[in-house]
Design a protein around this motif. Structure first.
Motif, PDB file in Angstrom:
ATOM      1  N   VAL A  45       0.501  -0.943  -0.159  1.00 50.89           N
ATOM      2  CA  VAL A  45      -0.153   0.115   0.265  1.00 50.89           C
ATOM      3  C   VAL A  45       0.461   1.086  -0.111  1.00 50.89           C
ATOM      4  O   VAL A  45       0.380   2.103  -0.831  1.00 50.89           O
ATOM      5  N   ALA A  46       1.935   1.430   0.844  1.00 45.68           N
ATOM      6  CA  ALA A  46       2.824   2.198   1.113  1.00 45.68           C
ATOM      7  C   ALA A  46       3.611   2.865  -0.873  1.00 45.68           C
ATOM      8  O   ALA A  46       4.087   4.029  -1.166  1.00 45.68           O
ATOM      9  N   LEU A  47       3.935   1.263  -1.017  1.00 47.37           N
ATOM     10  CA  LEU A  47       4.709   1.791  -2.305  1.00 47.37           C
ATOM     11  C   LEU A  47       3.047   2.607  -3.452  1.00 47.37           C
ATOM     12  O   LEU A  47       4.077   2.972  -4.321  1.00 47.37           O
ATOM     13  N   TRP A  48       2.619   1.796  -3.700  1.00 48.44           N
ATOM     14  CA  TRP A  48       1.097   1.690  -4.434  1.00 48.44           C
ATOM     15  C   TRP A  48       1.283   3.339  -4.653  1.00 48.44           C
ATOM     16  O   TRP A  48       0.980   4.288  -4.600  1.00 48.44           O
ATOM     17  N   LEU A  74      -6.611  15.622  -8.096  1.00 49.62           N
ATOM     18  CA  LEU A  74      -7.248  15.578  -9.875  1.00 49.62           C
ATOM     19  C   LEU A  74      -6.680  14.453 -10.428  1.00 49.62           C
ATOM     20  O   LEU A  74      -7.809  13.499 -11.076  1.00 49.62           O
ATOM     21  N   ASN A  75      -5.485  13.430  -9.806  1.00 51.40           N
ATOM     22  CA  ASN A  75      -5.169  12.084 -10.697  1.00 51.40           C
ATOM     23  C   ASN A  75      -6.085  10.763  -9.835  1.00 51.40           C
ATOM     24  O   ASN A  75      -6.449  10.779 -10.794  1.00 51.40           O
ATOM     25  N   ALA A  76      -6.447  10.891  -8.487  1.00 56.13           N
ATOM     26  CA  ALA A  76      -7.378   9.721  -8.591  1.00 56.13           C
ATOM     27  C   ALA A  76      -8.656  10.221  -8.810  1.00 56.13           C
ATOM     28  O   ALA A  76      -9.616   9.131  -9.098  1.00 56.13           O
ATOM     29  N   ALA A  77      -9.402  10.920  -9.118  1.00 52.97           N
ATOM     30  CA  ALA A  77     -10.496  11.540  -9.244  1.00 52.97           C
ATOM     31  C   ALA A  77     -10.541  11.131 -10.611  1.00 52.97           C
ATOM     32  O   ALA A  77     -12.013  10.573 -11.403  1.00 52.97           O
ATOM     33  N   GLY A  78      -9.926  11.828 -11.591  1.00 52.30           N
ATOM     34  CA  GLY A  78      -9.818  11.021 -12.818  1.00 52.30           C
ATOM     35  C   GLY A  78      -9.912   9.946 -13.196  1.00 52.30           C
ATOM     36  O   GLY A  78     -10.220   9.647 -13.771  1.00 52.30           O
ATOM     37  N   SER A  79      -9.271   9.352 -12.207  1.00 50.54           N
ATOM     38  CA  SER A  79      -8.373   7.924 -12.448  1.00 50.54           C
ATOM     39  C   SER A  79      -9.587   6.660 -12.391  1.00 50.54           C
ATOM     40  O   SER A  79     -10.200   6.348 -12.784  1.00 50.54           O
ATOM     41  N   ALA A  80     -10.629   8.007 -10.997  1.00 44.91           N
ATOM     42  CA  ALA A  80     -11.461   6.597 -10.576  1.00 44.91           C
ATOM     43  C   ALA A  80     -13.343   6.695 -11.726  1.00 44.91           C
ATOM     44  O   ALA A  80     -13.472   5.849 -11.817  1.00 44.91           O
ATOM     45  N   THR A 305      -3.990  -0.834  -8.716  1.00 43.09           N
ATOM     46  CA  THR A 305      -3.656  -0.018  -9.460  1.00 43.09           C
ATOM     47  C   THR A 305      -5.416   0.071 -10.474  1.00 43.09           C
ATOM     48  O   THR A 305      -4.830   1.062 -11.261  1.00 43.09           O
ATOM     49  N   TYR A 306      -6.179  -0.559 -10.445  1.00 41.54           N
ATOM     50  CA  TYR A 306      -7.033   0.168 -10.943  1.00 41.54           C
ATOM     51  C   TYR A 306      -8.663  -0.594  -9.786  1.00 41.54           C
ATOM     52  O   TYR A 306      -9.071   0.939  -9.539  1.00 41.54           O
ATOM     53  N   ILE A 307      -8.109  -1.168  -9.325  1.00 44.44           N
ATOM     54  CA  ILE A 307      -9.823  -1.264  -8.156  1.00 44.44           C
ATOM     55  C   ILE A 307     -10.101  -0.498  -7.163  1.00 44.44           C
ATOM     56  O   ILE A 307     -11.013   0.867  -6.826  1.00 44.44           O
ATOM     57  N   LEU A 308      -8.641  -0.176  -6.165  1.00 52.56           N
ATOM     58  CA  LEU A 308      -8.514   0.652  -5.077  1.00 52.56           C
ATOM     59  C   LEU A 308      -8.394   1.843  -5.994  1.00 52.56           C
ATOM     60  O   LEU A 308      -9.249   3.412  -4.245  1.00 52.56           O
ATOM     61  N   GLU A 309      -8.097   2.354  -7.277  1.00 54.32           N
ATOM     62  CA  GLU A 309      -8.261   3.731  -7.384  1.00 54.32           C
ATOM     63  C   GLU A 309      -9.581   4.124  -7.540  1.00 54.32           C
ATOM     64  O   GLU A 309     -10.104   5.797  -7.115  1.00 54.32           O
ATOM     65  N   ILE A 310     -10.848   4.005  -7.381  1.00 60.91           N
ATOM     66  CA  ILE A 310     -12.002   4.079  -7.067  1.00 60.91           C
ATOM     67  C   ILE A 310     -12.145   4.511  -5.849  1.00 60.91           C
ATOM     68  O   ILE A 310     -12.782   5.864  -5.934  1.00 60.91           O
ATOM     69  N   PRO A 311     -12.501   3.736  -5.027  1.00 57.27           N
ATOM     70  CA  PRO A 311     -12.460   4.344  -3.974  1.00 57.27           C
ATOM     71  C   PRO A 311     -12.059   5.699  -3.232  1.00 57.27           C
ATOM     72  O   PRO A 311     -12.399   6.388  -2.747  1.00 57.27           O
TER      73      PRO A 311
END
Length: 342
Positions: A45-48, A74-80, A305-311
Motif C-alpha cells: 500500500v505504501a509503495l502504491w 485531480l489524479n485520483a478523481a480522474g482515474s476513478a 492500480t485499478y480497483i482501489l483507485e475508484i474509492p
C-alpha cells in the motif's frame, strides 16, 4: 450507459476467466491471497501511494500554482472516472477542467497542462514496450533467435521515436526536420489507409505553439516525476510477484509489466481492465512463472492500480474543498470569483 455496462461486464468476465487462461483454479488463487502477510500488504500500500504521489510532480509542473494535494485529487478523481467507463479518458479530462476551474485556474493553462501531461503519458507508453523488449532480450528468453533482431530493431525504433519527439518539441530546426520527414513517410502510405487532412508537420507546429512556453521550464520536473512514477509502479509489480512466489527475474518482470501497461490503453474495457490482466498473466507464465502465484500477483497488482483507485478517487472528491488552496503562482487565476464544482 448501456455501452458502459456492457464494457464493465466484459472486463469482469475476463477477470473471472483469468484462472482458466493460465490453467489454474480460483481455489489456488484464494490460497495465495489467504497467505498474504498483513505487514507485507501494508508495504505494498505504501509503495502504491508513493507512486501516486510521484505522479503529482508531473501535474504540478504542467500546471504552475497547483498544490500537491490538488494534484493528488485531480489524479485520483480522474482515474476513478476513467476506470468506470470505456473511453473514460474524456470524462477524466472534463472532471479535471471542472476541478481546476473551481480552484480558480484559467481555462488556457488547464488545457495546456492537459495536453503536456497527456503527451508525457503517451511518450511513456511508447517507451515502456521498448524497455520491455530490451529487458526480455537481456534475459535471453526470446524463444526464437530469428525474433531477436526484429525485436531489437523495434525497441530501438520506439526509443528513437520518443527521442525525436522530445527533441522536436525543444528545438526549431529539429521540429522542421522531423515534420518534413513525417510528411514524406505519410505520403508513402497507400491512399486507402492514409489519414485524410492530416499533415504531421502542421500538427507538430501547433503542438509546439501550445506547449513550448511551458515545456521550456517544466520538462525536467515532468520527466523526473514520470520516471519516478513508472519505477515505483514497476517496483510494486515486482513486489506483488515476489509476495506470491511468482518472481522469476527482473527482465521477465519488466517485460510483463511493460506489456500490461501497454494493454491498459485498450479502450474496449475501462482502463483495459481484464485485457491487461489476462495478457500480463499469460506473458509471465510463458516466461516461466508458476501459474497460480502469477495469477494471484497480477490480480493483487490490479487491486492497487485499478480497483482501489475508484474509492480513492471518491474519497478525494469528497475532500476536494479541503484541498482547494489558493494557487501559488500569480496569473493563473481568473479575475472573476471562481465557481465551485458540484
Amino acid at each position: 450507459m448501456a455501452l458502459s455496462a456492457l464494457s464493465l461486464l466484459v472486463a469482469v468476465g475476463l477477470v473471472v476467466c483469468l484462472p482458466y487462461f493460465v490453467d489454474v483454479g480460483w481455489s489456488d488463487i484464494g490460497a495465495q491471497f489467504a497467505a498474504l502477510d498483513p505487514v507485507v500488504v501494508a508495504g505494498l500500500v505504501a509503495l502504491w501511494l508513493a507512486g501516486l504521489w510521484a505522479y503529482t510532480f508531473v501535474l504540478t509542473a504542467s500546471l504552475p500554482g497547483l498544490s500537491r494535494p490538488q494534484a493528488m485529487t485531480l489524479n485520483a478523481a480522474g482515474s476513478a472516472v476513467s476506470n468506470l467507463m470505456p473511453f473514460g479518458g474524456a470524462a477524466g479530462v472534463a472532471l479535471t477542467f471542472a476541478l481546476a476551474r473551481s480552484w480558480g485556474f484559467r481555462t488556457n493553462p488547464i488545457a495546456v497542462s492537459t495536453v503536456t501531461s497527456g503527451l508525457w503519458n503517451v511518450l511513456a507508453r511508447f517507451l515502456l514496450p521498448a524497455l520491455g523488449l530490451v529487458a526480455l532480450l537481456a534475459t535471453g528468453r526470446v524463444p526464437d533467435a530469428r525474433v531477436a533482431v526484429p525485436a531489437l530493431v523495434a525497441a530501438l525504433a520506439l526509443i528513437g521515436l520518443v527521442a525525436a519527439t522530445v527533441t522536436a518539441l525543444r528545438w526549431d530546426r529539429a521540429a522542421r526536420i522531423t515534420g518534413r520527414t513525417a510528411d514524406r513517410v505519410l505520403r508513402l502510405l497507400p491512399h486507402r489507409i492514409r489519414p485524410r487532412r492530416f499533415v504531421p508537420s502542421v500538427s507538430l507546429a501547433r503542438l509546439r505553439t501550445t506547449t513550448a512556453g511551458l515545456l521550456r521550464t517544466a520538462w525536467p520536473a515532468m520527466t523526473a516525476g514520470m520516471f519516478a512514477y513508472l519505477v515505483l509502479q514497476a517496483g510494486l509489480f515486482c513486489a506483488c510477484l515476489a509476495t506470491t512466489g511468482a518472481y522469476v527475474g527482473l527482465g521477465e518482470a519488466v517485460a510483463a509489466f511493460a506489456l500490461g501497461r501497454l494493454l491498459t490503453t485498450v479502450v474496449v474495457t475501462p482502463g483495459g481492465f481484464g485485457i491487461s490482466e489476462a495478457g500480463t498473466a499469460a506473458a509471465m507464465v510463458s516466461l516461466g512463472g508458476p501459474a497460480g502465484p502469477v495469477a494471484a500477483a497480477v490480480l493483487l497488482f490490479s487491486t492497487f492500480t485499478y480497483i482501489l483507485e475508484i474509492p480513492l478517487g471518491a474519497l478525494f472528491w469528497s475532500l476536494r474543498e479541503l484541498v482547494a488552496q489558493r494557487p501559488r503562482v500569480a496569473g493563473t487565476r481568473d479575475n472573476a470569483r471562481p465557481v465551485r464544482a458540484g
